[in-house]
Each structure stands twice: as structure tokens, then as C-alpha cells.
Design an enzyme around this catalytic site. Sequence first.
Site, PDB file in Angstrom:
ATOM      1  N   ASP A 247     -10.388  21.916 -34.413  1.00 32.20           N
ATOM      2  CA  ASP A 247     -11.794  21.517 -34.513  1.00 32.20           C
ATOM      3  C   ASP A 247     -12.190  20.687 -33.296  1.00 32.20           C
ATOM      4  O   ASP A 247     -12.378  19.469 -33.381  1.00 32.20           O
ATOM      5  CB  ASP A 247     -12.032  20.772 -35.841  1.00 32.20           C
ATOM      6  CG  ASP A 247     -11.923  21.724 -37.022  1.00 32.20           C
ATOM      7  OD1 ASP A 247     -12.326  22.899 -36.886  1.00 32.20           O
ATOM      8  OD2 ASP A 247     -11.419  21.313 -38.076  1.00 32.20           O
TER       9      ASP A 247
ATOM     10  N   LYS B 133      -6.443  27.858 -36.196  1.00 30.91           N
ATOM     11  CA  LYS B 133      -7.761  28.292 -36.670  1.00 30.91           C
ATOM     12  C   LYS B 133      -8.827  27.912 -35.647  1.00 30.91           C
ATOM     13  O   LYS B 133      -8.913  26.766 -35.217  1.00 30.91           O
ATOM     14  CB  LYS B 133      -8.097  27.623 -38.006  1.00 30.91           C
ATOM     15  CG  LYS B 133      -9.482  27.993 -38.520  1.00 30.91           C
ATOM     16  CD  LYS B 133      -9.709  27.471 -39.922  1.00 30.91           C
ATOM     17  CE  LYS B 133     -10.399  26.138 -39.984  1.00 30.91           C
ATOM     18  NZ  LYS B 133     -11.864  26.181 -39.921  1.00 30.91           N
TER      19      LYS B 133
ATOM     20  N   ASP C 279     -12.403  31.728 -37.922  1.00 33.24           N
ATOM     21  CA  ASP C 279     -13.122  31.380 -39.146  1.00 33.24           C
ATOM     22  C   ASP C 279     -14.615  31.227 -38.853  1.00 33.24           C
ATOM     23  O   ASP C 279     -15.112  30.114 -38.675  1.00 33.24           O
ATOM     24  CB  ASP C 279     -12.521  30.074 -39.693  1.00 33.24           C
ATOM     25  CG  ASP C 279     -13.110  29.667 -41.027  1.00 33.24           C
ATOM     26  OD1 ASP C 279     -13.660  30.534 -41.726  1.00 33.24           O
ATOM     27  OD2 ASP C 279     -13.029  28.465 -41.365  1.00 33.24           O
TER      28      ASP C 279
ATOM     29  N   LYS D  64     -16.968  32.826 -40.885  1.00 40.13           N
ATOM     30  CA  LYS D  64     -17.641  32.960 -42.195  1.00 40.13           C
ATOM     31  C   LYS D  64     -18.899  33.828 -42.111  1.00 40.13           C
ATOM     32  O   LYS D  64     -20.016  33.385 -42.382  1.00 40.13           O
ATOM     33  CB  LYS D  64     -17.992  31.583 -42.763  1.00 40.13           C
ATOM     34  CG  LYS D  64     -16.780  30.692 -43.034  1.00 40.13           C
ATOM     35  CD  LYS D  64     -17.183  29.420 -43.754  1.00 40.13           C
ATOM     36  CE  LYS D  64     -16.007  28.559 -44.135  1.00 40.13           C
ATOM     37  NZ  LYS D  64     -15.307  27.953 -43.008  1.00 40.13           N
TER      38      LYS D  64
ATOM     39  N   ASP E 166     -24.106  38.477 -43.786  1.00 39.31           N
ATOM     40  CA  ASP E 166     -25.332  39.128 -43.308  1.00 39.31           C
ATOM     41  C   ASP E 166     -25.410  40.504 -43.963  1.00 39.31           C
ATOM     42  O   ASP E 166     -24.577  40.840 -44.810  1.00 39.31           O
ATOM     43  CB  ASP E 166     -25.281  39.233 -41.764  1.00 39.31           C
ATOM     44  CG  ASP E 166     -26.667  39.177 -41.148  1.00 39.31           C
ATOM     45  OD1 ASP E 166     -27.568  39.874 -41.668  1.00 39.31           O
ATOM     46  OD2 ASP E 166     -26.857  38.461 -40.145  1.00 39.31           O
ATOM     47  N   ILE E 167     -26.367  41.319 -43.561  1.00 40.47           N
ATOM     48  CA  ILE E 167     -26.446  42.657 -44.152  1.00 40.47           C
ATOM     49  C   ILE E 167     -25.234  43.475 -43.684  1.00 40.47           C
ATOM     50  O   ILE E 167     -24.639  43.181 -42.630  1.00 40.47           O
ATOM     51  CB  ILE E 167     -27.779  43.371 -43.800  1.00 40.47           C
ATOM     52  CG1 ILE E 167     -27.928  43.512 -42.286  1.00 40.47           C
ATOM     53  CG2 ILE E 167     -28.964  42.641 -44.405  1.00 40.47           C
ATOM     54  CD1 ILE E 167     -29.109  44.398 -41.889  1.00 40.47           C
ATOM     55  N   PRO E 168     -24.837  44.487 -44.472  1.00 36.03           N
ATOM     56  CA  PRO E 168     -23.597  45.223 -44.165  1.00 36.03           C
ATOM     57  C   PRO E 168     -23.523  45.728 -42.732  1.00 36.03           C
ATOM     58  O   PRO E 168     -22.494  45.583 -42.058  1.00 36.03           O
ATOM     59  CB  PRO E 168     -23.617  46.377 -45.170  1.00 36.03           C
ATOM     60  CG  PRO E 168     -24.386  45.838 -46.332  1.00 36.03           C
ATOM     61  CD  PRO E 168     -25.439  44.937 -45.750  1.00 36.03           C
TER      62      PRO E 168
ATOM     63  N   THR F  31     -24.907  44.639 -39.978  1.00 35.22           N
ATOM     64  CA  THR F  31     -24.721  43.561 -38.992  1.00 35.22           C
ATOM     65  C   THR F  31     -23.297  43.016 -39.049  1.00 35.22           C
ATOM     66  O   THR F  31     -22.664  42.775 -38.008  1.00 35.22           O
ATOM     67  CB  THR F  31     -25.754  42.442 -39.268  1.00 35.22           C
ATOM     68  OG1 THR F  31     -27.040  43.036 -39.232  1.00 35.22           O
ATOM     69  CG2 THR F  31     -25.666  41.330 -38.247  1.00 35.22           C
TER      70      THR F  31
ATOM     71  N   GLN G 230     -12.843  14.796 -46.859  1.00 37.79           N
ATOM     72  CA  GLN G 230     -12.236  15.711 -47.837  1.00 37.79           C
ATOM     73  C   GLN G 230     -12.110  14.982 -49.170  1.00 37.79           C
ATOM     74  O   GLN G 230     -11.555  13.892 -49.239  1.00 37.79           O
ATOM     75  CB  GLN G 230     -10.843  16.185 -47.376  1.00 37.79           C
ATOM     76  CG  GLN G 230     -10.866  17.090 -46.158  1.00 37.79           C
ATOM     77  CD  GLN G 230     -11.318  18.518 -46.471  1.00 37.79           C
ATOM     78  OE1 GLN G 230     -11.815  18.795 -47.563  1.00 37.79           O
ATOM     79  NE2 GLN G 230     -11.175  19.401 -45.493  1.00 37.79           N
TER      80      GLN G 230
ATOM     81  N   GLY H 122      -6.150  20.207 -40.542  1.00 38.44           N
ATOM     82  CA  GLY H 122      -6.733  19.775 -39.268  1.00 38.44           C
ATOM     83  C   GLY H 122      -6.268  18.376 -38.905  1.00 38.44           C
ATOM     84  O   GLY H 122      -5.171  18.177 -38.379  1.00 38.44           O
TER      85      GLY H 122
HETATM   86  O1  C5P Z   1      -9.266  18.069 -40.747  1.00 44.36           O
HETATM   87  P1  C5P Z   1      -9.166  18.859 -42.013  1.00 44.36           P
HETATM   88  O2  C5P Z   1      -7.757  19.034 -42.506  1.00 44.36           O
HETATM   89  O3  C5P Z   1     -10.088  18.342 -43.075  1.00 44.36           O
HETATM   90  O4  C5P Z   1      -9.672  20.319 -41.590  1.00 44.36           O
HETATM   91  C1  C5P Z   1      -9.801  21.349 -42.523  1.00 44.36           C
HETATM   92  C2  C5P Z   1     -10.350  22.569 -41.854  1.00 44.36           C
HETATM   93  O5  C5P Z   1     -10.598  23.535 -42.854  1.00 44.36           O
HETATM   94  C3  C5P Z   1     -11.680  22.347 -41.131  1.00 44.36           C
HETATM   95  O6  C5P Z   1     -11.703  23.223 -40.012  1.00 44.36           O
HETATM   96  C4  C5P Z   1     -12.715  22.751 -42.163  1.00 44.36           C
HETATM   97  O7  C5P Z   1     -13.898  23.239 -41.573  1.00 44.36           O
HETATM   98  C5  C5P Z   1     -11.990  23.861 -42.896  1.00 44.36           C
HETATM   99  N1  C5P Z   1     -12.448  24.084 -44.255  1.00 44.36           N
HETATM  100  C6  C5P Z   1     -12.471  23.120 -45.243  1.00 44.36           C
HETATM  101  N2  C5P Z   1     -12.909  23.431 -46.499  1.00 44.36           N
HETATM  102  C7  C5P Z   1     -13.326  24.641 -46.762  1.00 44.36           C
HETATM  103  C8  C5P Z   1     -13.293  25.637 -45.780  1.00 44.36           C
HETATM  104  C9  C5P Z   1     -12.841  25.322 -44.530  1.00 44.36           C
HETATM  105  O8  C5P Z   1     -12.085  21.987 -45.011  1.00 44.36           O
HETATM  106  N3  C5P Z   1     -13.721  24.955 -47.975  1.00 44.36           N
END
Ligand code: C5P
Length: 218
Positions: free
Chosen positions: A11, A33, A60, A62, A65-67, A69, A180, A200
Site C-alpha cells: 500500500d 498485492k 486488487d 475490485k 461494471d457492466i459485463p 466493460t 482494522q 499489510g
Molecule cells: O495494513 P493492513 O494489514 O490492514 O492491509 C490490509 C490490506 O487488505 C489493505 O490493502 C486493504 O485495502 C485490504 N483489504 C482489507 N479489507 C478488505 C479488503 C481488502 O483490509 N475487506
Amino acid sequence: MSNKRLIVALDYSDREDVKALLSQLNPNRCMVKVGLQLYLSQRESILEMISNAGFDIFLDLKLHDIPNTVSKALSEIEKFNVFMTTIHLQGGKEMIEAALSSVQSTKIIGVTLLTSLNDSHIRSLYGSVFSDQFARLISLANDTKIDGLVCSANELNLLHEYRGTKVVPGIRNKALNDDQQRTMTSSEAYNLGADYIVVGRPITQSENIEGAIKEYEY
Ligand code: C5P
């Protein structure tokens, strides 16, 4: 499934930060990631750099959108050396199938419900409780050949029967007092059936990255 079950979230916006971290990671022990932040700041050159360093990439973005695209976007992603990438299951069956038909080697993972959505968000968005909405998305995933799901560790107990790959973020072996909320430790998540965990800050901000990797890998 890859034998590297730890995915380190890069990140960052800055290429030098990525280089510095990669120099301390072993591509035989973890995947990495790339999310929207890093992809938009560095675009495909960052994917080339990571891939040339020998790492498998979880891209990642995510997509939702429409199929047509989503299908076109996946055809572009397929040109990169990406191990797996994400779409939102909420795009529906046609979108999922369009995505699957556009790739040969890249695995497609479906995002279930974002962990930022709680029960009351789900109720006001869909008029149903979290577990019902989650179950509808799993049943949709099961109606397709999608390779796997992203979900929080708290939902793993609803996925004992699910046969695809389970990718789980929100992992903390120690409290970091960050954003989190409903976290689980790496061993709890692996024991509950996570195939991959995404970690992360506990790794990227650690003063002992090698030690942190050991702590989180399977
Ligand atoms: O630093 P941390 O361990 O919180 O990073 C978690 C990673 O997982 C981040 O890149 C975050 O965007 C991603 N993520 C998340 N929860 C989700 C989906 C993805 O924390 N539901």
C-alpha cells in the site's frame, strides 16, 4: 493454490518504497498485492518491476461494471503477469462469467461484502441481514466457475462447504490500534480455512520484516 499463502499488501504510491520493501522479501515465501493506490500512481510499469523481481502478483482493483466493460478490462489485465485479480461478486452472474471468459491464466477472485459495511449498512442497502446477503453472494459464486472469494476472517465459519480459494485480509497477530476492526490472528484464519491471508502494515511497518514474515506465513 500456490504454496505461498502469505500476501503482503504493497500500500504505497512511491516506486522506491516498493523497491525497498521487495528487497527485504523473498518471492519464494510470499506473494504481493497491488491495489488501486499503487496501480494508479505507477501503472503497469510497477507490475513489470514486481514480476521481474520474481514475485507473484495479486492485482486488487475490485472491478465492478457492466459485463462488456469488465471483460475488456480483464483482457488487458491478462496481458500482465498477474497471478490473481479481483472483481465484485455484486456485479452479478453475467459480469462474473464475462470476466471468466476473458482470461486464461489469471485467477479471478470475487469480493463478497466489504469489511467497511456493517449490519446496519447492509440492512439499509439490501433490506436483509448481513449473513443472508453474504449467503446470496456465495450461492452466486457457486453458480459460476469463479476461482475464489475475498472475505473477512469472521465469515470463514460460513464457508466450510465452499470449495474455491479463500483470500482473507484484516489479519493481526498483535493489536496495532489502527482502522482494522474485526481482526483475527494468522493461525486462527489458516485454521478456519483461509487459503491466503493478506497482511499489510504489520509487515510493511515492522522494524524486523524477516521476523514479521515468519510470524505470518503458514
Ligand atoms: O495494513 P493492513 O494489514 O490492514 O492491509 C490490509 C490490506 O487488505 C489493505 O490493502 C486493504 O485495502 C485490504 N483489504 C482489507 N479489507 C478488505 C479488503 C481488502 O483490509 N475487506
